[in-house]
Design an enzyme around this catalytic site. Structure first.
Site, PDB file in Angstrom:
ATOM      1  N   CYS A 297       0.810  -1.222   0.000  1.00  0.00           N
ATOM      2  CA  CYS A 297       0.000   0.000   0.000  1.00  0.00           C
ATOM      3  C   CYS A 297       0.844   1.273   0.000  1.00  0.00           C
ATOM      4  O   CYS A 297       0.610   2.181  -0.804  1.00  0.00           O
ATOM      5  CB  CYS A 297      -0.993  -0.014   1.156  1.00  0.00           C
ATOM      6  SG  CYS A 297      -0.251   0.152   2.792  1.00  0.00           S
ATOM      7  N   HIS A 345      -2.539   1.399   7.038  1.00  0.00           N
ATOM      8  CA  HIS A 345      -2.895   1.297   5.617  1.00  0.00           C
ATOM      9  C   HIS A 345      -3.043   2.696   5.043  1.00  0.00           C
ATOM     10  O   HIS A 345      -3.431   3.637   5.734  1.00  0.00           O
ATOM     11  CB  HIS A 345      -4.205   0.522   5.439  1.00  0.00           C
ATOM     12  CG  HIS A 345      -4.502   0.173   4.007  1.00  0.00           C
ATOM     13  ND1 HIS A 345      -3.766  -0.754   3.306  1.00  0.00           N
ATOM     14  CD2 HIS A 345      -5.437   0.642   3.135  1.00  0.00           C
ATOM     15  CE1 HIS A 345      -4.244  -0.863   2.073  1.00  0.00           C
ATOM     16  NE2 HIS A 345      -5.251  -0.019   1.947  1.00  0.00           N
ATOM     17  N   HIS A 357      -5.817   1.800  -4.263  1.00  0.00           N
ATOM     18  CA  HIS A 357      -4.898   1.274  -3.247  1.00  0.00           C
ATOM     19  C   HIS A 357      -4.500  -0.161  -3.563  1.00  0.00           C
ATOM     20  O   HIS A 357      -5.113  -0.830  -4.396  1.00  0.00           O
ATOM     21  CB  HIS A 357      -5.531   1.358  -1.852  1.00  0.00           C
ATOM     22  CG  HIS A 357      -6.662   0.392  -1.620  1.00  0.00           C
ATOM     23  ND1 HIS A 357      -6.881  -0.240  -0.407  1.00  0.00           N
ATOM     24  CD2 HIS A 357      -7.658  -0.058  -2.441  1.00  0.00           C
ATOM     25  CE1 HIS A 357      -7.948  -1.012  -0.484  1.00  0.00           C
ATOM     26  NE2 HIS A 357      -8.431  -0.926  -1.697  1.00  0.00           N
TER      27      HIS A 357
END
Length: 384
Positions: A297, A345, A357
């Site tokens: 990510c 994240h 993402h």
């Protein structure tokens, strides 16, 4: 070559060799692929029937259907929750790995630079010692008498006067030479000490990387084993449950009316970052990866903004710590949304309530709703 010189040069050689060894281990880890830092790891276990196996290092990550028992359909929601915990823990550990990897690269460069300074300083000290030795030899050739004594014995007044000036100059030069030698020796010792400190830090980060890598691999293996127990129809149902949970979360976020308040316009840098990130859609997730074929990510967001001319920290946690915070209602395409309370994240906002993402192992870079995960906050890479 003197003993002191050999010992200092040995330090420099040791430094370079140590960096090579530690750097090699870092490369080996990177090739395996990781993602981030251990914070609030999930330690709860899935409550399923007693038939569910306990993951172990010796068990196969993909057991055959005949060797395991699928959980009852009523437990699929518990399976989904457990998978979320495992992948979240892997993401946190990935951040730790990435942070340790980034620090190790910086420290390796510092150690190499210090080793070069050690060699250069040793050469300077050797030169100063050679000059001091030449002065001593010159004095010996004149009978060992100091310049002052030689002048007093001179019968030529002019020679005495000329020589007196040279004596003063020589004394100043000798004093300066001794000071230079002292400073050079002190600098040499400091460089050697700094190099030793950086090597210790480098070794500590190598161990941190190894610990994070082990945790990542364990969590991913547990998740794979859990999914391998499911029958095909159960995997399909699990995917449906995951979609429903995401849709419900997105709907709840949109119901707040937040989308009506979001209206920021993208800058040219924002557009470049969004274009880079969306061009990666469909590429696999891999922990610790920064492209161009796979991403985690923060690898995706950091590379997107590097391509836009605004380098950002490598990990989602550091992106949250170091970049400017903006309110959700003020965000614009290109801004980064940080998720979960531990900042484990990160995704890029692309407009219309959507993000791009790299979700987790087994998935690909994709578009999703911005409200599908708990939002911690928003940061802006090009705030300046």
């Amino acid at each position: 070559m003197g003993r002191g010189r050999r010992s200092v040069l040995a330090v420099a050689v040791t430094v370079v060799c140590a960096v090579t060894v530690l750097g090699a281990s870092g490369t080996a880890f990177a090739s395996a692929g990781p993602d981030r830092a251990p914070t609030q790891p999930a330690t709860t276990s899935l409550t399923l029937p007693s038939s569910s196996p306990t993951p172990s290092s010796s068990s196969s990550p993909s057991p055959s259907a005949s060797s395991v028992t699928a959980p009852p359909d009523k437990d699929l929601e518990a399976v989904r929750t457990k998978l979320d915990q495992l992948y979240h823990d892997a993401a946190v550990a990935t951040d730790a790995y990435n942070a340790a990897e980034e620090k190790a690269q910086q420290q390796s460069a510092e150690v190499v630079g210090l080793s070069q300074k050690i060699v250069e300083q040793q050469r300077k000290l050797d030169d100063l010692k050679d000059r001091a030795g030449a002065a001593a030899r010159a004095q010996y050739r004149t009978g060992g008498l100091p310049p002052q004594a030689q002048l007093l014995l001179s019968n030529d007044p002019q020679q005495f006067l000329d020589g007196a000036g040279r004596v003063l100059e020589g004394e100043r030069a000798t004093s300066g030479l001794l000071q230079d030698m002292t400073h050079a020796q002190q600098d040499l010792q400091q460089y050697a000490s700094d190099a030793a400190d950086r090597l210790q830090e480098l070794e500590a980060n190598r161990k941190a990387k190894a610990t994070a890598q082990k945790r990542i691999q364990q969590r991913i293996k547990e998740a794979e084993q859990l999914q391998a127990r499911l029958e095909k129809r159960q995997r399909e149902r699990l995917a449906q449950l995951e979609r429903q949970a995401a849709q419900q979360a997105q709907a709840a976020w949109l119901d707040t009316g937040i989308l009506k308040e979001i209206g920021g316009s993208a800058t040219e840098a924002d557009k470049k970052a969004v274009a880079y990130a969306t061009a990666q859609i469909g590429k696999p997730y891999e922990w610790g990866a920064e492209g161009p074929k796979t991403y985690d990510c923060s690898g995706l967001t950091s590379q997107a903004w590097a391509a836009a001319g605004h380098p950002v920290p490598r990990t989602s946690q550091e992106q949250w710590k170091q970049l400017k915070h903006v309110s959700v209602k003020d965000m614009r395409p290109g801004d980064l949304i940080i998720y979960f309370g531990d900042a484990s994240h990160v995704a890029m906002y692309v407009g219309d309530g959507r993000i791009v993402h790299a979700p987790r192992p087994g998935r690909t870079v994709t578009l999703a709703g911005a409200g599908t995960m708990p939002i911690l906050g928003v940061v802006r890479p090009d705030a300046d």
